[in-house]
Design a protein around this motif. Structure first.
Motif, PDB file in Angstrom:
ATOM      1  N   LEU A 113       0.838  -1.208   0.000  1.00 55.18           N
ATOM      2  CA  LEU A 113       0.000   0.000   0.000  1.00 55.18           C
ATOM      3  C   LEU A 113       0.865   1.247   0.000  1.00 55.18           C
ATOM      4  O   LEU A 113       1.827   1.359   0.783  1.00 55.18           O
ATOM      5  N   PHE A 115      -0.179   4.290   0.831  1.00 55.67           N
ATOM      6  CA  PHE A 115      -0.687   5.315   1.737  1.00 55.67           C
ATOM      7  C   PHE A 115      -0.611   4.840   3.187  1.00 55.67           C
ATOM      8  O   PHE A 115      -0.729   3.649   3.476  1.00 55.67           O
ATOM      9  N   GLU A 171      -5.678   5.993   3.918  1.00 53.89           N
ATOM     10  CA  GLU A 171      -6.440   4.826   3.465  1.00 53.89           C
ATOM     11  C   GLU A 171      -7.875   4.873   4.002  1.00 53.89           C
ATOM     12  O   GLU A 171      -8.846   4.703   3.258  1.00 53.89           O
ATOM     13  N   ILE A 229      -9.927   7.830   2.450  1.00 53.84           N
ATOM     14  CA  ILE A 229     -10.375   7.547   1.079  1.00 53.84           C
ATOM     15  C   ILE A 229     -11.651   6.705   1.105  1.00 53.84           C
ATOM     16  O   ILE A 229     -12.640   7.002   0.419  1.00 53.84           O
ATOM     17  N   THR A 247     -15.392   7.892   0.061  1.00 55.23           N
ATOM     18  CA  THR A 247     -16.078   7.168  -1.025  1.00 55.23           C
ATOM     19  C   THR A 247     -17.448   6.676  -0.564  1.00 55.23           C
ATOM     20  O   THR A 247     -18.438   6.746  -1.311  1.00 55.23           O
ATOM     21  N   VAL A 278     -10.434  -1.056  -5.687  1.00 52.63           N
ATOM     22  CA  VAL A 278      -9.431  -0.359  -4.869  1.00 52.63           C
ATOM     23  C   VAL A 278      -8.521  -1.350  -4.152  1.00 52.63           C
ATOM     24  O   VAL A 278      -7.345  -1.052  -3.909  1.00 52.63           O
ATOM     25  N   ALA A 310      -6.111  -2.716  -6.840  1.00 49.88           N
ATOM     26  CA  ALA A 310      -5.162  -1.677  -7.243  1.00 49.88           C
ATOM     27  C   ALA A 310      -4.197  -1.318  -6.116  1.00 49.88           C
ATOM     28  O   ALA A 310      -3.355  -0.420  -6.284  1.00 49.88           O
ATOM     29  N   ASN A 311      -4.323  -1.976  -4.972  1.00 47.75           N
ATOM     30  CA  ASN A 311      -3.466  -1.737  -3.812  1.00 47.75           C
ATOM     31  C   ASN A 311      -3.561  -0.306  -3.282  1.00 47.75           C
ATOM     32  O   ASN A 311      -2.592   0.268  -2.804  1.00 47.75           O
ATOM     33  N   PHE A 312      -4.743   0.277  -3.382  1.00 51.24           N
ATOM     34  CA  PHE A 312      -4.975   1.585  -2.766  1.00 51.24           C
ATOM     35  C   PHE A 312      -5.380   1.448  -1.300  1.00 51.24           C
ATOM     36  O   PHE A 312      -5.035   2.283  -0.478  1.00 51.24           O
ATOM     37  N   VAL A 313      -6.164   0.412  -1.003  1.00 55.13           N
ATOM     38  CA  VAL A 313      -6.561   0.129   0.379  1.00 55.13           C
ATOM     39  C   VAL A 313      -6.434  -1.372   0.617  1.00 55.13           C
ATOM     40  O   VAL A 313      -6.378  -2.166  -0.327  1.00 55.13           O
TER      41      VAL A 313
END
Length: 510
Positions: free
Chosen positions: A340, A342, A347, A350, A354, A385, A388-391
């Protein structure tokens, strides 16, 4: 309440009053004295209409409560025939109506609140009670925001008189008092204050009337305007008035000694004063078994803590306090956080942001589209998400549990306030860990302890402490054990019941 009257009875009365409540007054009664008695007997309520008439060359007075009778029917079947035929017998002139006669003013008062109009003449002992109830076949829709499985499915409309009618139908008592007025220099919007005169503390009535009279604004268009003008702390995140669209909920609060406000053009009633725990009670609590109601109420209180603290707790654990997590779970969480970009705070922010976007979009869109947005948004965005390894997967679970917990809280306004309060708590958790959460909660509860609703403590019965009131706060004991009204409301008559379940004592004695 003024003078009490009794006249000599020459016929069988309807629902006669007990002898000890009657005081003899010489007959015939003065018309103006009887008018005063009727007005004071109904506690000077504003929905009492009095019409002057002449019949058989005598002055007549016609009384009716316009919120519960069919005014058009009275005009067509009573007033118009009497004007066209000014002499004769009323029973032969009035069209298509049930007429009862009485000489007892107490009986006449009861007839008025049951949907009759009352006709009395000068120097005439007998009074005519003409039944003219309002048609109740109008469509009544259940509130979308306060649905129940077991209980009433009736909701308020957008007309003040119609909403007052719903209350009077449920409380057929002369002590219900309605005060109409207008607010807004330009709009002159009509509103109604409803209370039960023999229960509500006069200090509460005076406080709200003084605050309303001090409003100087061009336009007051909805109960939300009233809230901001009348509440003790406008900058507090916690709501201090209870909003509801359910007549049964308003009636229950009126019977506790509270007041309600209705406004023209809005189906929402404001109830005040209230405590924090009032927002966790629902109408269905009193239509189910005590154990079930208590269990559900505890779930709502737990959901309050979960909504407020869970994201912050997760951030504090990930950032500072790994030792509180079992070793088996640490490796799973660590692997999901490995790639991650962030920190946990970003995290969580976001995902929370959302979630608020999806919720707001679902509210604004038509129902079929809103359901699609909810499903597609939750599945597609949640999956995307993570891939995409955002969270992390864990953060998605945490945010989902937080969202579900917020929806459990019956008050939408309180639920939204808690989600907003979660953001500064997350910042404190990211900066100081568990210590930051403790500091944030401490300031929150200090604020709640100082907060008041129309001068009444918001955290009652915790602050000030009243253990007896816990019977209907954290849990719900059987209704027959709730003998007293809340002490903080200082109701004129504090007892709900003085001898509950007397039948059980009688059976045991037999």
């Amino acid at each position: 309440m003024g003078r009490s009257f009794k006249t000599r009875s020459t016929r069988k009365l309807i629902n006669p009053v007990p002898e000890e409540e009657k005081v003899i007054v010489s007959s015939p009664l003065d018309l103006e004295e009887r008018v005063t008695f009727i007005q004071e007997g109904l506690f000077l309520t504003d929905d009492l209409t009095i019409r002057d008439m002449i019949f058989n060359e005598r002055r007549m007075k016609l009384f009716f409560i316009n919120s519960i009778v069919d005014v058009k029917s009275i005009q067509t079947n009573v007033i118009k025939p009497m004007q066209e035929h000014p002499f004769g017998n009323i029973s032969n002139i009035v069209n298509g109506a049930t007429i009862n006669e009485t000489v007892d003013l107490q009986v006449a008062l009861d007839a008025l609140v049951d949907g009759s109009c009352l006709l009395m003449g000068e120097n005439e002992e007998c009074m005519q009670m003409i039944l003219a109830p309002k048609d109740q076949s109008a469509q009544r829709i259940e509130p979308m925001n306060e649905k129940v499985i077991r209980g009433s499915h009736q909701g308020f409309g957008e007309k003040v008189a119609e909403n007052v009618q719903f209350i009077r139908e449920r409380i057929t008592n002369r002590k219900v008092t309605v005060k109409y007025s207008h607010v807004g220099e330009t709009t002159k919007t009509k509103y109604a204050l409803v209370s039960i005169s023999t229960l509500t503390d006069p200090a509460i009535i005076k406080t709200i009337e003084d605050r309303i009279s001090s409003i100087e604004a061009d336009s007051i268009q909805s109960p939300g305007y009233f809230e901001e003008f009348l509440e003790d702390s406008s900058f507090s995140p916690f709501p201090q008035f209870l909003n509801t669209e359910r007549p049964d909920r308003v009636v229950a609060n009126l019977m506790e000694g509270r007041m309600a406000l209705f406004m023209e053009g809005s189906p929402t009633a404001l109830i005040f004063p209230v405590s924090f725990f009032s927002f966790f009670q629902t109408a269905e609590d009193y239509n189910t078994r005590p154990f079930i109601a208590s269990f559900l109420r505890l779930i709502r209180l737990v959901s309050f803590i979960t909504t407020l603290c869970l994201p912050a707790f997760y951030i504090a654990v990930i950032s500072y306090n790994y030792e509180v997590i079992p070793v088996e779970i640490i490796f799973s969480i660590k692997s999901s956080l490995e790639y991650l970009p962030f920190p946990p705070l970003i995290e969580a922010a976001i995902m929370q942001f959302t979630l608020e976007l999806l919720r707001e979009a679902a509210i604004r869109l038509p129902n079929p589209v809103a359901q699609t947005i909810g499903v597609v948004g939750g599945l597609v965005i949640g999956t995307a998400v993570v891939e995409a390894n955002f969270v992390s997967n864990t953060m998605v679970i945490v945010v989902a549990i937080t969202a579900i917990s917020s929806f459990v809280i019956p008050s939408n306004e309180l639920s939204t306030s808690l989600r907003i309060l979660g953001f500064p708590l997350m910042v404190l958790a990211a900066l100081f860990g568990f210590f930051g959460i403790v500091i944030g909660l401490m300031f929150t509860f200090i604020h709640m302890s100082k907060l008041k609703s129309l001068g009444h403590y918001y955290l009652y019965p915790l602050a000030p402490l009243d253990v007896k009131a816990w019977r209907d706060t954290f849990i719900r004991v059987p209704i027959w054990l709730m003998k007293e009204r809340p002490k903080d409301l200082k109701a004129i008559y504090k007892w709900k019941t003085t001898d509950p379940r007397r039948w059980k004592k009688n059976e045991q004695s037999d």
